[in-house]
Design an enzyme around this catalytic site. Sequence first.
Site, mmCIF file in Angstrom:
data_model
loop_
_atom_site.group_PDB
_atom_site.id
_atom_site.type_symbol
_atom_site.label_atom_id
_atom_site.label_comp_id
_atom_site.label_asym_id
_atom_site.label_seq_id
_atom_site.Cartn_x
_atom_site.Cartn_y
_atom_site.Cartn_z
ATOM 1 N N TRP A 74 -29.702 35.629 -12.612
ATOM 2 C CA TRP A 74 -28.322 35.958 -13.019
ATOM 3 C C TRP A 74 -27.419 36.223 -11.819
ATOM 4 C CZ3 TRP A 74 -32.542 38.628 -15.216
ATOM 5 C CH2 TRP A 74 -32.919 38.200 -16.488
ATOM 6 N N HIS A 75 -27.773 35.711 -10.660
ATOM 7 C CA HIS A 75 -26.962 35.931 -9.465
ATOM 8 C C HIS A 75 -26.136 34.684 -9.160
ATOM 9 C CE1 HIS A 75 -29.919 39.313 -8.002
ATOM 10 N NE2 HIS A 75 -29.247 39.619 -9.094
ATOM 11 N N PHE A 76 -25.290 34.301 -10.123
ATOM 12 C CA PHE A 76 -24.490 33.086 -10.013
ATOM 13 C C PHE A 76 -23.442 33.262 -8.915
ATOM 14 C CE2 PHE A 76 -24.869 33.446 -14.899
ATOM 15 C CZ PHE A 76 -26.205 33.089 -14.856
#
Length: 539
Positions: free
Chosen positions: A490-492
Amino acid sequence: MDRGSCKFLITFLLLVVVSALHPYFCYAEKAPNYSFVKEAISAPQVSYHAYILVGGGTAGCPLAATLSENANVLVLERGGSPYLKPGTTDKVNFILQLYDTSSDSYTQQFVSEDGIYSHRARVLGGGSVINAGFYSHADPEFIKEVGFDEALVSDSYQWVEKKVAFQSPVLQWQSAVRDGLLEAGVLPYNNFTYDHIKGTKIGATIFDTNDHRHTAADLLEYADPKNIKVYLHATVHSIIFTTEKAGSRPKATGVIYEDASGVKHKAFLTKDSKSELIVSAGAVGSPQLLMLSGIGPANKLTALGIKVVMDQPMVGQNMADNALNAVFVPSPLPVEVSLLSTVGITQSGNYIEAFSGLNLPPFGVHLTRFLPFGLHKQTTLQGGLIIQKTGRPRSTGYVELRSTNPNEAPKVTFNYFKDPEDLSKCVQGMQTILNVVNSNSFRRFRLPMISTQQQLLSMVATVPSNLRARHMDTTTSLGQFCNDTALTFWHFHGSCQIGKVVESDFRVRGVDGLRVIDASTFHVTPGTNPQATVMMLGR
């Protein structure tokens, strides 16, 4: 000095002190009792503001609070309040709430074109409401690469930490991970620190000592209530641009947004020369809104019937995520509920973290069949996962519109492990995890009947955690395992990158009055986990 002069002097000195401390003590409103946070259905049809922020997330909340010290600010957040569902965001429910499909869920689920289940925050406070809570500063290289003022960075981190950061607890499971990392050679031991330092350390968390989550929304306690309005369930459809004369640069002057009942509203910037519209909708939402508003690759926009304001082919390009790969370790002993506390930062650029004892989503019960008889139907994890993040991925993809509907998730491709260097780094990270599991320090948390690499990898490979195919060598080749069992961290980041879509001051290239301020502008994710730096950026 006569009595009148003394009284005047005392009054004057009090005014000086109060004025100096004004930014720190004049705002009395505390979360969750914000008078300025309201549903968008109560908004006027037309309003005017010095600053309009699209997205009340991890960057948007601290940014709005800061701007409100001296100007009138409007925040438009497409989600609801993080304070209305007690218990939902507790540690134990971290995984469960990601898979909440109810209409008022804090997450919007989507599947990337890579076959990876993913999630976007849809709530005031953004990703800080739904993440695993780990709080750690950016690596020094990142700060230098983006050209930030180091003193201002330090002050801004401290401003955030006064509200939302706490030392992580380290109980039995996390202690075993810590000691296993040291035994596996992830040295030195750096104790508790906010700093990003190679070796093993204990990081901070946004969960307090009562396991209550604090989020970026809590930073609105710094806001001046007289100068800020936050509207919830306000979905921005497009940015309004004007062009003063033929050939001049387009200028952002407002937005069109829709409330929960489907009624459209308009918000405009005041005529002040400093007025600006700021998009802080995240690495998926920010390029999506730019393209919906006519800033993006002209051929793609024209195909959807969107009027082109600025042909900007780099909008949505360079989208990246850090792949997550994991090993499940079923435990013969009960384990504490823990999220990320210990982290190993390896020389090769992998980040090793762990969690334990969480409530499981429906597909997660596949893991419990490996537990001893009588425990295999539990819906809580007796054991934990040790996970690795592939730092600074070279593989990138893109964001594209599916339609002109702002509520529909765009098409997102990350191209996980497309670059062989990323895959090689994952293999190194997985080997470190296996070394931790097989360490003497971790022995009491291992089931005796599960001892081989193939057994450990099989427990993860058989769980339907993504849409990728499994192969004959999934459990015998670490490279194939990385590819087949990849998950999102989830580290876009990267979809509105500095130097490609925005300038170094975050102004969108080719237009006036518009900035993007969030992780979409980053070329890499800072440190082990980006939320501290995203909040710092907002400040």
